[in-house]
Design a protein around this motif. Sequence first.
Motif, PDB file in Angstrom:
ATOM      1  N   GLU A 249       0.849  -1.279   0.017  1.00  0.00           N
ATOM      2  CA  GLU A 249      -0.033   0.140  -0.067  1.00  0.00           C
ATOM      3  C   GLU A 249       0.984   1.248   0.120  1.00  0.00           C
ATOM      4  N   LEU A 250       0.158   2.416  -0.328  1.00  0.00           N
ATOM      5  CA  LEU A 250       0.993   3.552  -0.326  1.00  0.00           C
ATOM      6  C   LEU A 250      -0.091   4.686   0.698  1.00  0.00           C
ATOM      7  N   LEU A 251       0.646   5.484   1.369  1.00  0.00           N
ATOM      8  CA  LEU A 251      -0.061   6.447   2.391  1.00  0.00           C
ATOM      9  C   LEU A 251       0.230   7.896   1.737  1.00  0.00           C
ATOM     10  N   LYS A 252      -0.570   8.775   2.003  1.00  0.00           N
ATOM     11  CA  LYS A 252      -0.473  10.387   1.783  1.00  0.00           C
ATOM     12  C   LYS A 252      -0.638  10.685   2.893  1.00  0.00           C
ATOM     13  N   VAL A 253       0.564  11.736   3.491  1.00  0.00           N
ATOM     14  CA  VAL A 253       0.323  12.294   4.740  1.00  0.00           C
ATOM     15  C   VAL A 253       0.582  13.640   4.830  1.00  0.00           C
ATOM     16  N   ASP A 254      -0.149  14.602   5.484  1.00  0.00           N
ATOM     17  CA  ASP A 254      -0.237  15.670   5.629  1.00  0.00           C
ATOM     18  C   ASP A 254       0.820  16.226   6.565  1.00  0.00           C
ATOM     19  N   THR A 255       2.093  16.894   6.261  1.00  0.00           N
ATOM     20  CA  THR A 255       3.254  17.088   7.051  1.00  0.00           C
ATOM     21  C   THR A 255       2.981  17.969   8.228  1.00  0.00           C
ATOM     22  N   GLU A 256       1.965  19.144   8.078  1.00  0.00           N
ATOM     23  CA  GLU A 256       2.015  20.031   9.318  1.00  0.00           C
ATOM     24  C   GLU A 256       0.793  19.346  10.180  1.00  0.00           C
ATOM     25  N   ARG A 257      -0.117  18.901   9.572  1.00  0.00           N
ATOM     26  CA  ARG A 257      -1.105  18.387  10.440  1.00  0.00           C
ATOM     27  C   ARG A 257      -0.740  16.759  11.241  1.00  0.00           C
ATOM     28  N   MET A 258       0.295  16.348  10.269  1.00  0.00           N
ATOM     29  CA  MET A 258       0.716  14.849  11.017  1.00  0.00           C
ATOM     30  C   MET A 258      -0.295  13.915  10.881  1.00  0.00           C
ATOM     31  N   GLU A 259      -0.957  13.810   9.846  1.00  0.00           N
ATOM     32  CA  GLU A 259      -2.349  13.109   9.708  1.00  0.00           C
ATOM     33  C   GLU A 259      -2.289  12.361   8.341  1.00  0.00           C
ATOM     34  N   VAL A 260      -2.718  11.090   8.233  1.00  0.00           N
ATOM     35  CA  VAL A 260      -2.698  10.423   6.890  1.00  0.00           C
ATOM     36  C   VAL A 260      -3.896  11.012   6.250  1.00  0.00           C
TER      37      VAL A 260
END
Length: 422
Positions: A249-260
């Motif tokens: 699988e692949l994840l996309k993560v918001d850097t500032e919010r630290m959330e997937v």
Amino acid sequence: MAHRTQRDRTQGHGTQGPRPQGHLTRRPFTRRPLTRRTRTLLAAALLAALAGCGSGDPGEGAAPVKKAAPAVPKPAAAPAGLPGMPPLLDPKDVYAADRPDKLSPVVKNFPSRVYVPNTNSNTVSVIDPATYQVVETIPVGNQPQHVVPSWDLKTLWVNNNRGHTLTPIDPATGVAGKPVEVHDPYNLYFTPNGKYAVVMASLDRELVFRDPHTMERRKTVPVSCYGVNHADFSADGRYFVVSCEFSGELLKVDTERMEVIGQQKLPFEGAMPQDVKISPDGKTFYIADMMAHGMWVLDGEKFTTPTLLPTGKGAHGLYVSRDSREMYVPNRGEGSISVFDFERGRLTKKWWLPDGGSPDMGGVSADGKVLWLSGRYDSEVYAIDTATGKQLARIPVGGGPHGLAVYPQPGRYSLGHTGVFR
């Protein structure tokens, strides 16, 4: 005056039909002399008419008529980058700071070395690239996986995965410091603004955001996939793409919010994604896959289903050339390195190790002339000429060599792994 219809012209004011009763007969017109007062009024009216019925150009002494300027649409503002992130040197090339020998003042006096973590020997072999000789062997923790340059370029962190520690090495002296307790540090990255270290806790199934210096935990992000291991950041640093090795699988993560913010299953049965790299123009992510035997081509913004570009058996690492034109893809399962041309969007060359091997992780020399790769299953390291693909050296090291780091390298700061610089 309003425009009259045909009905108005024929019924209201025409000459047709009988004359109404009582209509007076018009008398002949007789001219009467104008009085002085009438002449004065007519002259004033004439002057007023002349003043108001000009050609449209202002007369002499008249104030110019200002015309409203046409509305000009404002250009769309470029999306702001991650707060605190140093701006790219070239918006069209995220690797513009990585040109040959363009060393930061922080690292320019460090000795040139290749640091090789030996997963099965619990050591780091240190190679002098000028002589192709191992000059030192450093004991570290249990199962060292990668040697990772810190964001500020001042420290090399050895990821002791099963020892649950990070061993710091001073690249100026080559001396190892006191290990820092960090649980399950399979791999290590740094946010582009240097605010956090991001530990890829593979077996814990977590992304752990930590202080980049003390490694104190700041936020833990549980994930539902298995085997988080590699990543790369978008050009603006706002998000990063993570590969999950054991669940494909692949994840996309918001850097500032630290959330997937995104997750998808790769469209290949048994997929095993590994290294991740963004294209120089920042538009495309590439993900090596050792079971699909190629690399996935992904639109990071849309995060739609990627397409597979075959490279070779056991595709594993991804390393960009110093001129940002090519990317080297070691195929661990067949002992080869594929060369991908970014502009053409296709493979242009394939180099084979003369005696076979298991090329895995590594990096490019500061001058861009040598590609260094660990031989994962052969207890050796390969040095390859990037101009010809010729093997320059095959150097014996400890057991299970993995994520080696060539250091120092050009760049202003490190995003982690074995050396991803901006």
